[in-house]
Design an enzyme around this catalytic site. Structure first.
Site, PDB file in Angstrom:
ATOM      1  N   HIS A 185      -1.359 -10.040  -3.226  1.00 21.27           N
ATOM      2  CA  HIS A 185      -2.215  -9.227  -4.100  1.00 21.27           C
ATOM      3  C   HIS A 185      -2.944 -10.074  -5.148  1.00 21.27           C
ATOM      4  CE1 HIS A 185      -3.609  -5.602  -5.978  1.00 21.27           C
ATOM      5  NE2 HIS A 185      -2.823  -4.829  -5.248  1.00 21.27           N
ATOM      6  N   THR A 186      -3.494 -11.205  -4.718  1.00 21.29           N
ATOM      7  CA  THR A 186      -4.251 -12.027  -5.671  1.00 21.29           C
ATOM      8  C   THR A 186      -5.593 -11.372  -5.996  1.00 21.29           C
ATOM      9  OG1 THR A 186      -3.163 -14.055  -4.986  1.00 21.29           O
ATOM     10  CG2 THR A 186      -5.333 -14.293  -6.021  1.00 21.29           C
ATOM     11  N   TYR A 187      -5.912 -11.364  -7.288  1.00 22.15           N
ATOM     12  CA  TYR A 187      -7.221 -10.911  -7.758  1.00 22.15           C
ATOM     13  C   TYR A 187      -8.077 -12.158  -7.919  1.00 22.15           C
ATOM     14  CZ  TYR A 187      -5.060  -6.423  -9.076  1.00 22.15           C
ATOM     15  OH  TYR A 187      -4.406  -5.224  -9.073  1.00 22.15           O
ATOM     16  N   HIS A 239       3.214   0.068  -2.866  1.00 26.07           N
ATOM     17  CA  HIS A 239       3.639  -1.335  -2.924  1.00 26.07           C
ATOM     18  C   HIS A 239       5.156  -1.533  -2.982  1.00 26.07           C
ATOM     19  CE1 HIS A 239      -0.477  -2.277  -2.971  1.00 26.07           C
ATOM     20  NE2 HIS A 239      -0.704  -2.371  -4.258  1.00 26.07           N
ATOM     21  N   ASP A 273     -11.439   0.615  -2.938  1.00 20.28           N
ATOM     22  CA  ASP A 273      -9.978   0.514  -2.906  1.00 20.28           C
ATOM     23  C   ASP A 273      -9.575   1.084  -1.557  1.00 20.28           C
ATOM     24  OD1 ASP A 273      -7.326   0.276  -3.439  1.00 20.28           O
ATOM     25  OD2 ASP A 273      -7.269   1.698  -5.101  1.00 20.28           O
ATOM     26  N   ASN A 321       0.838  -1.200   0.000  1.00 20.71           N
ATOM     27  CA  ASN A 321       0.000   0.000   0.000  1.00 20.71           C
ATOM     28  C   ASN A 321       0.882   1.262   0.000  1.00 20.71           C
ATOM     29  OD1 ASN A 321      -2.427   1.600   0.189  1.00 20.71           O
ATOM     30  ND2 ASN A 321      -3.401  -0.179   1.129  1.00 20.71           N
ATOM     31  N   ARG A 322       0.342   2.379   0.422  1.00 20.50           N
ATOM     32  CA  ARG A 322       1.007   3.654   0.138  1.00 20.50           C
ATOM     33  C   ARG A 322       1.743   4.250   1.330  1.00 20.50           C
ATOM     34  NH1 ARG A 322      -3.452   2.960  -2.939  1.00 20.50           N
ATOM     35  NH2 ARG A 322      -3.114   3.318  -5.144  1.00 20.50           N
ATOM     36  N   GLU A 358      -6.593  -7.737   0.351  1.00 13.72           N
ATOM     37  CA  GLU A 358      -5.191  -7.572   0.718  1.00 13.72           C
ATOM     38  C   GLU A 358      -5.121  -7.393   2.235  1.00 13.72           C
ATOM     39  OE1 GLU A 358      -3.513  -4.346  -1.790  1.00 13.72           O
ATOM     40  OE2 GLU A 358      -5.323  -4.619  -2.969  1.00 13.72           O
TER      41      GLU A 358
HETATM   42  C1  GLA Z   1      -3.826  -1.716  -4.547  1.00 10.06           C
HETATM   43  C2  GLA Z   1      -4.046  -0.256  -4.592  1.00 10.06           C
HETATM   44  C3  GLA Z   1      -4.788   0.098  -5.832  1.00 10.06           C
HETATM   45  C4  GLA Z   1      -4.037  -0.359  -7.054  1.00 10.06           C
HETATM   46  C5  GLA Z   1      -3.681  -1.811  -6.929  1.00 10.06           C
HETATM   47  C6  GLA Z   1      -2.736  -2.211  -8.046  1.00 10.06           C
HETATM   48  O1  GLA Z   1      -4.996  -2.398  -4.368  1.00 10.06           O
HETATM   49  O2  GLA Z   1      -4.718   0.198  -3.437  1.00 10.06           O
HETATM   50  O3  GLA Z   1      -5.006   1.482  -5.894  1.00 10.06           O
HETATM   51  O4  GLA Z   1      -2.895   0.426  -7.231  1.00 10.06           O
HETATM   52  O5  GLA Z   1      -3.105  -2.101  -5.688  1.00 10.06           O
HETATM   53  O6  GLA Z   1      -1.545  -2.731  -7.616  1.00 10.06           O
END
Ligand code: GLA
Length: 346
Positions: free
Chosen positions: A178-180, A104, A248, A78-79, A313
């Site tokens: 970070h699995t979708y 990330h 998000d 995350n940020r 996540e």
């Molecule tokens: C996270 C972030 C999203 C996006 C994805 C992609 O979920 O919060 O904004 O950037 O990763 O890696």
């Protein structure tokens, strides 16, 4: 008769740092999980032969631009606002890769490294242990961090992820996967039913950096305490979902105490498949793949649809190093960071 789990190791191409191996873990039901030594990525989960994740079928996809499909994210998931923080009185500037902020772990996050990998098997489970040494100063972070991620795939279709890390200087750590997930044939996750045991959420500014508040989910689109359709409030007239173009956001687990607890359930009403999540972490970043359709590609060179997958996540709050009121992400010398998340397919 029980069929013992099996592991197949396959050379899977060449990353800039070296050769990559794919480990395919097959449980007694014949269901598989594939893990890459590149990025400690969950490349595939197949239940009854059906793929449950977004990703690629060759390494090239992962080496190219992609939104972190299946990847292990670190040193800080995350940020980090302003790509800087102060620890023990010293200001550290970390690699900025999303405007002036870090997302990330920076340009060369853990998701783009080749990890040492060692498969193992026990009675009813098979797994892979992956190890990475992140040097002192890596992406700007202090301390040499030794990280271990262990994936264990069991006969009850549970994928357990155990993280451990130690450091030789005080540092910060936030690791996630970070699995979708995509639980069926439907093009989007909008009809999925989501439940998350989170009573608060972390509002963010227009750069997705936490404002510092921790707000109750009550009467907001973020209230998933009772099962709710993902699409129900995804375009609600709420500034937080409007700004993100969907979900998000970091949802804070109710009564967090660090123990391994069931925190989320995702159900696809079309396929009947569901996913249950347990974690020791204080939050789940719920990300509904808000990118415009075609911004990224996926398997078969197909454009990834907007809302085409859902990420759970499990992690600490974003930007914790800059918010004293958030649970700490500081890892001190002599301590071991431990965290566990389980995704069980039902
Ligand atoms: C996270 C972030 C999203 C996006 C994805 C992609 O979920 O919060 O904004 O950037 O990763 O890696």
């Amino acid at each position: 008769m029980t069929i013992p789990p099996t592991i197949a190791s396959t050379p899977w191409g060449q990353a800039p740092e070296g050769p990559v191996t794919r480990f395919t873990l097959t449980n007694a039901s014949g269901n598989t999980v594939a893990i890459l030594s590149y990025g400690a990525i969950v490349q595939s989960v197949k239940i009854d032969g059906k793929e449950m994740t977004l990703g690629f079928d060759s390494l090239e996809g992962y080496l190219g631009v992609n939104p972190g499909y299946g990847a292990t994210i670190g040193r800080y998931a995350n940020r980090i606002g302003g790509a800087a923080f102060t620890l023990n009185g010293t200001r550290y500037e970390v690699d900025a890769n999303e405007g002036k902020n870090q997302l990330h772990g920076g340009t060369e996050g853990f998701n783009s490294r080749v990890w040492d990998a060692e498969p193992f098997s026990r009675d009813t489970e098979a797994g892979v242990t992956l190890r990475l040494v992140s040097q002192d100063g890596d992406m700007g972070y202090p301390g040499e961090l030794r990280v271990r991620v262990t994936y264990t795939w069991s006969d009850d279709n549970a994928l357990r992820i155990d993280y451990a890390a130690t450091t030789d200087q005080d540092t910060v750590v936030n690791l996630t996967n970070h699995t979708y997930f995509k639980l069926g044939e439907a093009e989007t996750v909008l009809d999925y039913i989501l439940q998350v045991d989170a009573d608060r959420f972390i509002p963010v500014n227009d750069e997705q950096i936490p404002t510092g508040e921790i707000l109750p989910v009550t009467e907001t689109p973020f209230d998933f305490r009772s099962p709710k359709r993902v699409g129900e409030d995804i375009d609600a007239d709420h500034p937080q979902v409007q700004a993100a173009g969907g979900f998000d956001h970091s949802l804070a687990i109710s009564h967090y105490d660090g123990s391994l607890r069931e925190v989320a359930l995702v159900m696809d009403p079309h396929s009947g498949n569901q996913l249950r999540c347990w974690t020791t972490e204080p939050a789940v970043q719920v990300f509904t793949t808000n990118f415009p359709t075609g911004k990224y590609k996926m398997r078969g060179d197909a454009p990834t649809p907007r809302y085409g997958g859902i990420c759970l996540e499990t992690q600490h709050f974003p930007d914790s190093p800059n918010h004293d009121a958030f649970p700490t992400t500081v890892l001190k010398v002599g301590e071991t960071f431990n965290s566990t998340t389980i995704f069980r397919f039902e």
